[in-house]
Design an enzyme around this catalytic site. Structure first.
Site, mmCIF file in Angstrom:
data_model
loop_
_atom_site.group_PDB
_atom_site.id
_atom_site.type_symbol
_atom_site.label_atom_id
_atom_site.label_comp_id
_atom_site.label_asym_id
_atom_site.label_seq_id
_atom_site.Cartn_x
_atom_site.Cartn_y
_atom_site.Cartn_z
ATOM 1 N N LYS A 14 0.849 -1.196 0.000
ATOM 2 C CA LYS A 14 0.000 0.000 0.000
ATOM 3 C C LYS A 14 0.886 1.249 0.000
ATOM 4 O O LYS A 14 1.889 1.289 0.723
ATOM 5 C CB LYS A 14 -0.887 -0.041 1.246
ATOM 6 C CG LYS A 14 -1.953 1.038 1.321
ATOM 7 C CD LYS A 14 -2.785 0.858 2.596
ATOM 8 C CE LYS A 14 -3.938 1.832 2.682
ATOM 9 N NZ LYS A 14 -4.735 1.664 3.916
ATOM 10 N N SER A 45 -9.658 1.608 2.878
ATOM 11 C CA SER A 45 -8.787 2.338 1.993
ATOM 12 C C SER A 45 -7.730 1.485 1.288
ATOM 13 O O SER A 45 -7.175 1.926 0.287
ATOM 14 C CB SER A 45 -8.098 3.447 2.770
ATOM 15 O OG SER A 45 -7.200 2.906 3.710
ATOM 16 N N SER A 82 -9.766 -0.581 7.142
ATOM 17 C CA SER A 82 -9.139 -0.401 5.825
ATOM 18 C C SER A 82 -8.435 -1.620 5.235
ATOM 19 O O SER A 82 -8.073 -1.601 4.067
ATOM 20 C CB SER A 82 -8.162 0.771 5.868
ATOM 21 O OG SER A 82 -8.871 1.982 5.772
#
Lengths: 476, 99
Positions: free
Chosen positions: A79, A154, A178
């Site tokens: 990420k 996210s 997330s």
């Protein structure tokens, strides 16, 4: 089976037996990304050259007859709010568009030591604020199961990359869901680790009392393998602790599973409820004891979380001032320091980030501190105590991960509040600091439904044990 | 309902330059969200400690228990850190004149 469909242990075996080379494997994934990512848009950057040269090194080790670790040569995605030295790290924000990480995050350092290979960085909601990856400052990621839908967020880029077989596994971060919510919406496994289990050094801070790094994988075993490497005390994160290596002695005949009734009343899609309840009936038939429990403060968790996360974010994001790093497009046109701050931050942050900074600043400002921030921290204590009480009676807790399956792109983006509601079943776990894992447990019209397993603090081992059993039940 | 003036005040505290249109949108969105948060007002929190400490056991620990020895190390990252600074002068971070 195609190379890109394999799990960590399967690839490891093939590397050790010299059925495939690490270079071949990495090239297969780079080709896969090239083919798939035009539509899915999971990656913000791809490290073609460095991935291949890392793979060659692993191949040299194998040909010299050296023993390689389980993660050696395994292609991973990361990420884009976790730092990899020398590579861009944007947090999907324009304000960090050209930021190059000056050091490795501790979890990256540990994975590098094992010989893991990084294919690239994945998309997210700006600064990890969102539940759909639509808030990215650069692009919207699409759900591999249905391209017209969001992958969740996210960590939507990481979840989509794992689901589309663009990497074997990925790292994400979980502040209010997330990792678990995108894992649920894409149909992968995602683990939110216990607060303190994994160092956050090198993770771009959002809400420091809840942020945690964890893996997104194809199965439970892969999640366990990555967790075992990244966990542990780090002198650079004072909240991290050394974990004893624990092996769960939970037995399926004696394990006690709790299902909180509050998770089946508020805003859940009846079809999701049916899938979860059918699964629970299935494990009961296998002889597992399931009992209804109550977590009475559940309905306050979302407000409590939003206030605390926004407050901490408003402080953490004060560092983006356009002076020490990040975008500063106001070098010459601004009159003074204040003006330069206002312009840099007003132009550099996206709408949702600004909204949360505003909300947090408001909640912490004089006159409102007691009624918002302090009250939220007190409610948080009650939420934590609910779990403490429940865990006196049960070993693990089962809930749906998300109240609904993947929604259409644009469907919830118009209202901030309707987007926040996507995290309604995941935020309590962050407030209580507990570990929790989402795993696929069924589908509704081709869209995955995630099951959330919540464990006691630092008992990830128990989640893995129960999760592996569930995996067998589901795949049976 | 939060007023336009309050939005402007908070934006200044947060060092966010907002456009006119953004101020109005922010006023509407924040009012909606804060209304939703009012749910917390129905919880009886009297006598409840706030969760500033994470785990119960941390309450017993003082800050110095968590601190490590302060070893001075030479950083090899000075150039890298300065490379990411928007404006530098002679190896220093350049800021606007404040006096």
């Amino acid at each position: 089976m195609e190379l890109h469909e394999l799990t960590i242990t399967q690839v490891h075996e093939k590397l050790v037996n010299k059925e495939i080379s690490a270079t071949e494997l990495v090239r297969a994934f780079l080709t896969r990304i090239n083919e798939m990512d035009k539509e899915i848009a999971a990656f913000l950057s791809v490290f073609k050259d460095s991935a291949i040269s890392q793979a060659k090194e692993i191949d040299n080790q194998i040909s010299r007859g050296e023993k390689i670790s389980m993660l050696a040569g395994i292609p991973l995605a990361v990420k884009d709010n976790i730092l990899i030295e020398g590579e861009k790290c944007t947090a999907a924000s324009k304000i960090l568009e050209n930021y190059i990480a000056p050091y490795d995050a501790t979890c990256i350092k540990k994975l590098k030591k094992e010989g893991a290979i990084f294919l690239g960085k994945t998309n997210l909601d700006e600064f990890a604020m969102g539940s759909s990856t639509e808030n990215s400052g650069f692009k919207t990621t699409h759900n591999p199961q249905d391209l017209s839908r969001v992958p969740g967020g996210s960590s939507g880029g990481s979840a989509a990359a794992v689901k589309a077989n663009e990497c074997i596994a990925a790292l994400g971060s979980d502040t209010g869901g997330s990792i678990r919510q995108p894992a649920s919406l894409c149909g992968t496994v995602g683990l939110k680790t216990t607060y303190g289990a994994v160092s956050r050094y090198g993770l771009i801070a959002f809400s420091s009392s809840v942020d945690q790094i964890g893996p997104l994988t194809k199965n439970i075993e892969d999640a366990r393998i990555i967790f075992d490497i990244i966990k542990g005390k780090d002198s650079k994160d004072s909240t991290s602790v050394e974990l004893k290596s624990q092996t769960s002695n939970l037995e399926l005949r004696t394990v006690k599973i709790g299902v909180p009734k509050e998770y089946f009343t508020q805003g859940i899609d009846p079809k999701v409820e049916r899938v979860i309840k059918e699964f629970i009936q299935k494990i009961e038939k296998e002889g597992v004891k399931v009992k209804e429990i109550s977590l009475p403060h559940t309905k306050y968790a979302l407000s409590c979380y939003c206030l605390i996360a926004a407050s901490e974010a408003s402080a953490n994001l004060a560092r983006y001032d356009g002076i020490r790093y990040g975008t500063s497009n106001t070098k010459h046109e601004t009159s003074d320091l204040l003006d330069s701050y206002l312009k840099t931050r007003g132009q550099g942050f996206g709408d949702e980030v600004k909204r949360r900074i505003m909300l947090g600043t408001y909640a912490l400002s004089s006159g409102y501190y007691d009624s918002y921030y302090l009250r939220a921290q007190k409610v948080r204590t009650l939420i934590r105590k609910d779990f403490e009480k429940a865990f006196q009676e049960v070993d693990v807790i089962l809930t749906p991960t998300s109240p609904f399956t993947a929604f259409k792109i644009g469907e919830r983006a118009k209202s901030a509040l309707s987007m926040y509601l996507a995290d309604i079943f995941t935020v309590s776990v962050n407030l209580a600091g507990l570990p929790a894992l989402s795993m696929p447990c069924g589908e509704i019209q081709g869209l995955p439904v995630g099951l959330q397993i919540i464990g006691k603090s630092f008992r990830e081992d128990e989640i893995f044990k129960i999760g592996s059993f569930f995996e067998k039940v589901i795949n049976h | 309902m939060i007023s336009k003036k309050e939005v402007q005040h908070i934006a200044k505290l947060a060092r966010l330059g907002l456009e006119k249109k953004e101020i109005e949108e922010m006023r509407k969105e924040l009012s909606l969200i804060l209304d939703y948060f009012n749910l917390l007002k129905e919880v009886n929190v009297s006598g409840i400690e706030p969760s500033f400490y994470f785990a119960e056991e941390l309450k017993e620990i003082t800050a110095s228990d968590l601190m490590r020895e302060d070893h001075v190390e030479k950083s090899k990252k000075v150039k890298k850190l300065l490379d990411s600074v928007p404006e530098t002068k002679e190896g220093f971070v350049k800021v606007k004149t404040i006096l």
